[in-house]
Design a protein around this motif. Structure first.
Motif, PDB file in Angstrom:
ATOM      1  N   LYS A   9       0.788  -1.299  -0.099  1.00  0.00           N
ATOM      2  CA  LYS A   9       0.043   0.043   0.052  1.00  0.00           C
ATOM      3  C   LYS A   9       0.790   1.065  -0.354  1.00  0.00           C
ATOM      4  CE  LYS A   9      -0.549   0.277   5.025  1.00  0.00           C
ATOM      5  NZ  LYS A   9      -1.715   0.333   6.314  1.00  0.00           N
ATOM      6  N   VAL A  10       0.211   2.299  -0.078  1.00  0.00           N
ATOM      7  CA  VAL A  10       0.855   3.613  -0.161  1.00  0.00           C
ATOM      8  C   VAL A  10       1.223   4.047   1.284  1.00  0.00           C
ATOM      9  CG1 VAL A  10       0.567   5.938  -0.393  1.00  0.00           C
ATOM     10  CG2 VAL A  10       0.029   4.483  -2.203  1.00  0.00           C
ATOM     11  N   ASN A  11       2.381   4.222   1.537  1.00  0.00           N
ATOM     12  CA  ASN A  11       2.627   4.666   3.271  1.00  0.00           C
ATOM     13  C   ASN A  11       2.959   6.096   3.167  1.00  0.00           C
ATOM     14  OD1 ASN A  11       4.624   1.670   4.422  1.00  0.00           O
ATOM     15  ND2 ASN A  11       2.945   1.654   2.883  1.00  0.00           N
ATOM     16  N   THR A  12       2.318   6.787   4.148  1.00  0.00           N
ATOM     17  CA  THR A  12       2.740   8.061   4.596  1.00  0.00           C
ATOM     18  C   THR A  12       4.309   7.994   5.108  1.00  0.00           C
ATOM     19  OG1 THR A  12       1.957   8.065   6.715  1.00  0.00           O
ATOM     20  CG2 THR A  12       0.525   8.808   5.019  1.00  0.00           C
ATOM     21  N   LEU A  13       4.837   9.248   4.967  1.00  0.00           N
ATOM     22  CA  LEU A  13       6.126   9.220   5.860  1.00  0.00           C
ATOM     23  C   LEU A  13       6.089   8.821   7.441  1.00  0.00           C
ATOM     24  CD1 LEU A  13       9.179   9.973   5.809  1.00  0.00           C
ATOM     25  CD2 LEU A  13       8.467  12.579   6.391  1.00  0.00           C
ATOM     26  N   GLU A  14       5.152   8.898   7.968  1.00  0.00           N
ATOM     27  CA  GLU A  14       4.790   8.783   9.504  1.00  0.00           C
ATOM     28  C   GLU A  14       4.768   7.055   9.323  1.00  0.00           C
ATOM     29  OE1 GLU A  14       3.326  11.114   8.041  1.00  0.00           O
ATOM     30  OE2 GLU A  14       2.942  12.974   9.474  1.00  0.00           O
ATOM     31  N   GLU A  15       4.037   6.553   8.473  1.00  0.00           N
ATOM     32  CA  GLU A  15       3.959   4.934   8.672  1.00  0.00           C
ATOM     33  C   GLU A  15       5.301   4.345   8.234  1.00  0.00           C
ATOM     34  OE1 GLU A  15       0.607   3.476   6.419  1.00  0.00           O
ATOM     35  OE2 GLU A  15       0.931   1.482   7.083  1.00  0.00           O
ATOM     36  N   ARG A  16       5.981   4.959   7.337  1.00  0.00           N
ATOM     37  CA  ARG A  16       7.543   4.494   6.956  1.00  0.00           C
ATOM     38  C   ARG A  16       8.276   4.542   8.203  1.00  0.00           C
ATOM     39  NH1 ARG A  16      10.677   2.083   7.001  1.00  0.00           N
ATOM     40  NH2 ARG A  16      12.270   1.715   5.570  1.00  0.00           N
ATOM     41  N   ILE A  17       8.257   5.538   9.058  1.00  0.00           N
ATOM     42  CA  ILE A  17       8.906   5.906  10.162  1.00  0.00           C
ATOM     43  C   ILE A  17       8.509   4.829  11.197  1.00  0.00           C
ATOM     44  CG2 ILE A  17       9.563   7.193  12.058  1.00  0.00           C
ATOM     45  CD1 ILE A  17       9.052   9.756  10.157  1.00  0.00           C
ATOM     46  N   GLN A  18       7.212   4.649  11.440  1.00  0.00           N
ATOM     47  CA  GLN A  18       6.535   3.670  12.228  1.00  0.00           C
ATOM     48  C   GLN A  18       7.304   2.167  11.900  1.00  0.00           C
ATOM     49  OE1 GLN A  18       2.515   4.309  11.767  1.00  0.00           O
ATOM     50  NE2 GLN A  18       2.346   5.330  13.925  1.00  0.00           N
ATOM     51  N   GLY A  19       7.311   1.885  10.555  1.00  0.00           N
ATOM     52  CA  GLY A  19       8.005   0.610  10.239  1.00  0.00           C
ATOM     53  C   GLY A  19       9.521   0.581  10.661  1.00  0.00           C
ATOM     54  N   CYS A  20      10.278   1.607  10.973  1.00  0.00           N
ATOM     55  CA  CYS A  20      11.648   1.563  11.468  1.00  0.00           C
ATOM     56  C   CYS A  20      11.604   1.302  12.998  1.00  0.00           C
ATOM     57  CB  CYS A  20      12.324   2.859  11.179  1.00  0.00           C
ATOM     58  SG  CYS A  20      12.790   3.135   9.533  1.00  0.00           S
ATOM     59  N   PHE A  21      10.292   1.841  13.665  1.00  0.00           N
ATOM     60  CA  PHE A  21      10.450   1.402  15.180  1.00  0.00           C
ATOM     61  C   PHE A  21      10.195   0.014  15.202  1.00  0.00           C
ATOM     62  CE2 PHE A  21      10.269   6.254  15.678  1.00  0.00           C
ATOM     63  CZ  PHE A  21      11.148   6.237  16.722  1.00  0.00           C
ATOM     64  N   ARG A  22       9.169  -0.350  14.336  1.00  0.00           N
ATOM     65  CA  ARG A  22       8.524  -1.841  14.509  1.00  0.00           C
ATOM     66  C   ARG A  22       9.581  -2.977  14.359  1.00  0.00           C
ATOM     67  NH1 ARG A  22       3.892  -4.484  10.904  1.00  0.00           N
ATOM     68  NH2 ARG A  22       3.273  -6.266  12.645  1.00  0.00           N
ATOM     69  N   GLY A  30      10.384  -2.291  18.041  1.00  0.00           N
ATOM     70  CA  GLY A  30       9.739  -1.625  19.314  1.00  0.00           C
ATOM     71  C   GLY A  30       8.239  -1.555  18.910  1.00  0.00           C
ATOM     72  N   THR A  31       7.550  -0.527  19.702  1.00  0.00           N
ATOM     73  CA  THR A  31       6.333  -0.214  19.455  1.00  0.00           C
ATOM     74  C   THR A  31       6.023   1.102  19.008  1.00  0.00           C
ATOM     75  OG1 THR A  31       5.742  -1.843  21.248  1.00  0.00           O
ATOM     76  CG2 THR A  31       4.139  -0.443  20.391  1.00  0.00           C
ATOM     77  N   PRO A  32       5.879   1.300  17.660  1.00  0.00           N
ATOM     78  CA  PRO A  32       5.930   2.681  17.236  1.00  0.00           C
ATOM     79  C   PRO A  32       5.062   3.861  17.673  1.00  0.00           C
ATOM     80  CG  PRO A  32       5.391   1.013  15.395  1.00  0.00           C
ATOM     81  CD  PRO A  32       5.129   0.541  16.736  1.00  0.00           C
ATOM     82  N   PRO A  33       5.726   4.844  17.713  1.00  0.00           N
ATOM     83  CA  PRO A  33       4.732   6.088  18.276  1.00  0.00           C
ATOM     84  C   PRO A  33       3.836   6.554  17.392  1.00  0.00           C
ATOM     85  CG  PRO A  33       7.035   7.020  17.239  1.00  0.00           C
ATOM     86  CD  PRO A  33       7.038   5.364  17.244  1.00  0.00           C
ATOM     87  N   ALA A  34       2.609   6.832  17.558  1.00  0.00           N
ATOM     88  CA  ALA A  34       1.612   7.286  16.712  1.00  0.00           C
ATOM     89  C   ALA A  34       1.830   8.163  15.707  1.00  0.00           C
ATOM     90  CB  ALA A  34       0.267   7.724  17.748  1.00  0.00           C
ATOM     91  N   ALA A  35       0.994   8.253  14.883  1.00  0.00           N
ATOM     92  CA  ALA A  35       1.504   9.015  13.563  1.00  0.00           C
ATOM     93  C   ALA A  35       1.251  10.782  14.363  1.00  0.00           C
ATOM     94  CB  ALA A  35       0.209   8.958  12.367  1.00  0.00           C
ATOM     95  N   ASP A  36       0.505  10.826  15.077  1.00  0.00           N
ATOM     96  CA  ASP A  36       0.420  12.354  15.508  1.00  0.00           C
ATOM     97  C   ASP A  36       0.830  12.545  16.986  1.00  0.00           C
ATOM     98  OD1 ASP A  36      -1.367  10.734  16.994  1.00  0.00           O
ATOM     99  OD2 ASP A  36      -3.083  12.079  16.413  1.00  0.00           O
ATOM    100  N   SER A  37       2.066  11.564  17.215  1.00  0.00           N
ATOM    101  CA  SER A  37       2.619  11.791  18.797  1.00  0.00           C
ATOM    102  C   SER A  37       3.775  12.825  18.540  1.00  0.00           C
ATOM    103  CB  SER A  37       3.033  10.637  19.032  1.00  0.00           C
ATOM    104  OG  SER A  37       4.387  10.121  18.192  1.00  0.00           O
ATOM    105  N   PRO A  38       3.885  13.404  19.862  1.00  0.00           N
ATOM    106  CA  PRO A  38       5.087  14.344  19.738  1.00  0.00           C
ATOM    107  C   PRO A  38       6.317  13.867  19.235  1.00  0.00           C
ATOM    108  CG  PRO A  38       3.928  14.519  21.974  1.00  0.00           C
ATOM    109  CD  PRO A  38       3.339  13.327  20.971  1.00  0.00           C
ATOM    110  N   THR A  39       6.790  12.862  19.284  1.00  0.00           N
ATOM    111  CA  THR A  39       7.910  12.147  18.744  1.00  0.00           C
ATOM    112  C   THR A  39       7.816  12.325  17.383  1.00  0.00           C
ATOM    113  OG1 THR A  39       8.501  10.781  20.596  1.00  0.00           O
ATOM    114  CG2 THR A  39       9.269  10.076  18.685  1.00  0.00           C
ATOM    115  N   MET A  40       6.712  11.930  16.844  1.00  0.00           N
ATOM    116  CA  MET A  40       6.689  11.649  15.221  1.00  0.00           C
ATOM    117  C   MET A  40       6.581  13.113  14.579  1.00  0.00           C
ATOM    118  SD  MET A  40       6.309   9.460  12.877  1.00  0.00           S
ATOM    119  CE  MET A  40       5.575   7.909  13.464  1.00  0.00           C
TER     120      MET A  40
END
Lengths: 488, 488
Positions: free
Chosen positions: A298-311, A316-326
């Motif tokens: 699927k098409v991934n936003t940048l946030e989802e791509r970053i979540q992939g790195c965390f996962r 780990g357990t990724p930060p939410a797309a709208d979390s301060p870390t993201m």
């Protein structure tokens, strides 16, 4: 130099030195000062990592590290002598005598920059990346530099500049030869001066570089793109957010540990704080996403791509797309991409794909490549190194490394990364075949389970690892990916 | 033309036509065909909106819409005659006789483009934006075009091209004069041909334009940026996601209604599907975010900024940052920004700030500006217009408009938007003062409560409306923002 002392020292039969006897040690302290505290051109040896002292003495003795004086001294030593001396001096902690001279404000800024973040455009990583926080060294083999005398550091950098990098019998020159060649004379003065005034044992806070209000955005060719200097980070809350993202990126374990399940940082795979071309730089990622990924169809936003790195890469357990870390990370990436056209694929994006190997990657050959080029930093068991609470060299396999879902577990991805970026600061040093071989060696070890594990190694392999992955393959009698062999 | 019929018609005393008598109607059907079905140069009048027919007859009679023939005919009519004829023909629905000629494939593509999305670079909005889905007209005053004869539409476009746009007594020319001047001769042939072959009453599906595989990315000056043509949307899932975002953006009520609380679409405030400079284009937004916003005192990602639109301008409950709707919108914006450098502020971003008015904006003067320029589309009570389930003209106040938290409720923002973009397709027509005045008129009406309402209008005003907002001010005896006056 006290010539008389040397003559005396050489007159003592080596066999008499069978322990860290005061007489043996005093042969060193004659030049290196009481308790090896260092003095002028003679470096402080007290408190240095034991393995470092032992290895250097061996290198002097063999001539791999050229020093006529030290070669003469060490020729008289047997292995036991060397071990005893290394053990002895590594445990001494005499007070430091500051060797720091006066530094101009500009020298201090430049010295700090070189020591902390480096100048990658000239091939210079920050000294702290290997020598550890506050340049206090990283056991077992990376020396402390903090408070070391400028004369000694200058002369050692000059030595590195002069040595043959391409056929080293002395491994550190692979990295330090490149680093030293990247430093101008003024840089050498600045960084050695900065090093000298560091207080050993202390860790300076990472601080934002002073803001350069005069910085002007310059249009650049996308294929030679350089992200803006950190002095161009704007003021106000925009700048604070960018800086927060920069800190998280460089030291994820300190600033976003709750989202990680291992000891890696973003900067473990994206060198120079995500700035470096051919090291999956974040400016190239920023302009690419949203983008389709075959990994999840699927098409991934940048946030989802970053979540992939965390996962996967951080297990780990990724930060939410709208979390301060993201928000901080995306702000940092957005700023890094300043001036880069959206949606193109500039040179330097990702890791440059390596041509297929001439002969199939060999774990056996890779074992040797690893021992010669990687083990000093990453450890013989791929366990990585930490110093004073900071992960310096990431674990490459085992329970604290990336998991079987990370892109890096594919041989081709690891080989591409290694070829362009490893040894640290000395990318393009290994041959393509060496990169393939050592990649195969690294990724054929146990590591944490793929979070997409279906319950069966065979079906998980069929579903997610129809690549050059070792997941689901038997290596050294172990089924990789099997729960019992997940390195946990 | 049947000259005899005209002579006969003019011989009948006007006073005799006091109702939609067959004799009166037959005066029209002589040229306009049985039941007003249209024929050649004589347009179909059957089934057109009643108010449209009435107004046009009045315009013919006064000469505001120049037509020697129709002026002669209508001179004989009194207001009651006109009302009776309009009422009569608006209710007739004789079968259509297709007037469509042969269209080449290229003409069909171009005609469809002009009719549906327009060619804004030449000042041409899509015909459907005003004439409604399938060009079936929008009550009470926008005529249907579907199936209308090419001869008539061509001649009307030629008329619009020739009329003085700057001192119109005939309001439609404000918009249609600009539109008609944006059409080349070939465009006129293509669009009128396309219109003629539309089946009245039907609504063609919005379909992706055929993919132009030959499209090449061209580097552009950021200050004259044009997003790529929709024929350049890539294939595969990337393209599907972009297209989905494009659909949501244009017709939010159809594709993302669950996130809205009123009847607006993204394209209500961002003209030309978010492509148009000076209409808060999404390519400029894409490269700006993440960015600090004083509105919420923090750095907002693009997703958070979009959520703000849903919360305030759409008076709804925003989609999550990682929801499919958001992924599609961000994918669309990313694609629109193709080639635009990240982090700069190009010309055309946002709405161009209007200079302060010479005299304070006047609601009273604005009332007149509104009646003359806005009411035909947005309605005398700002209620907007819908046709066949699609919101055509957005409500500007009242329960179905943007709420008191939207940026558009500020007089300065509304004035800037109006000056650059209104009347639709005819931006820069009003004077600055007119834009300020009509903005004041529009934003001084009741509308849904600010979602940040503290429970007190005074404190909500103090906290969020220390601007040129009318929130918390008394207009026409009503305290704006008071729950009883929230237009709900």
């Amino acid at each position: 130099m006290k010539r008389a002392a040397w003559i005396l020292l050489l007159a003592i039969p080596a066999a008499a030195w069978c322990s860290p006897a005061p007489s043996l040690a005093s042969a060193c302290t004659g030049c290196h000062g009481p308790e090896g505290a260092g003095s002028g051109i003679f470096p402080r040896i007290a408190g240095q990592p034991e393995v470092y002292l032992q290895k250097e003495l061996e290198f002097f003795r063999s001539g791999a590290r050229p020093s006529p004086m030290m070669q003469r001294v060490t020729k008289a030593l047997n292995d036991a002598d060397i071990a005893a001396l290394a053990a002895y001096f590594s445990k001494l902690h005499p007070p430091y005598t500051s060797a720091a001279g006066a530094l101009s404000a500009a020298q201090k800024i430049r010295g700090q920059q070189l020591a902390t973040v480096g100048d990658w455009q000239h091939g210079v990583p920050g000294c702290v990346r290997c020598h550890g926080p506050g340049l206090n060294g990283v056991a077992p083999q990376i020396p402390a530099l903090a408070g070391q005398s400028p004369q000694y550091v200058v002369s050692t950098l000059r030595l590195f500049q002069s040595m043959n990098m391409h056929a080293p019998h002395y491994f550190p020159v692979t990295i330090m030869g490149r680093v030293a060649r990247g430093l101008s004379d003024a840089d050498v003065q600045a960084v050695t001066g900065y090093i000298a005034q560091l207080k050993p044992g202390e860790i300076p806070q990472t601080s934002r570089p002073p803001h350069d209000a005069a910085y002007k955005f310059i249009a650049q060719s996308p294929d030679e793109f350089k992200p803006p200097p950190e002095t161009a980070i704007p003021g106000g809350l925009d700048g604070e957010e960018i800086w927060r993202g920069r800190l998280i990126f460089e030291d994820t374990q300190r600033y976003a540990r709750q989202y990680t399940g291992n000891t890696l940082n973003c900067s473990s795979c994206h060198l120079d704080r995500g700035r470096r071309a051919n090291s999956a730089p974040m400016w190239a990622a920023y302009i690419a996403y949203p983008e389709y990924r075959s990994k999840n169809h699927k098409v991934n936003t940048l946030e989802e791509r970053i979540q992939g790195c965390f996962r996967f890469s951080m297990n780990g357990t990724p930060p939410a797309a709208d979390s301060p870390t993201m928000v901080a990370l995306v702000s940092y990436f957005h700023w890094l991409a300043t001036g880069l056209p959206v949606g193109i694929t500039p040179k330097g994006a990702g890791y440059p794909k390596l041509p297929s190997p001439h002969t199939s990657p060999s774990i056996e050959r890779g074992t040797a490549v690893y021992a010669a080029n990687c083990a000093m930093c990453h450890g013989a068991n791929g366990e990585g190194r930490e110093a004073r609470g900071t992960q310096i060299f990431p674990p490459l396999w085992g329970p604290h490394s990336f998991n079987w879902g990370a892109g890096m577990e594919q041989t081709s991805t690891a080989a591409a990364f290694i070829k362009a970026n490893m040894p640290y600061g000395a990318g393009e040093t290994l041959s393509d075949q060496q990169a393939w071989d050592v990649a195969a060696f690294v990724v054929s070890h146990p590591r944490p389970q793929d979070p997409r594990f279906t319950g069966s190694v065979a079906t998980t392999r069929a579903k997610y690892h129809r690549t050059d992955s070792y997941y689901g393959r038997v290596v050294n009698g172990k089924l990789l990916g099997a729960p019992a062999n997940s390195g946990e």
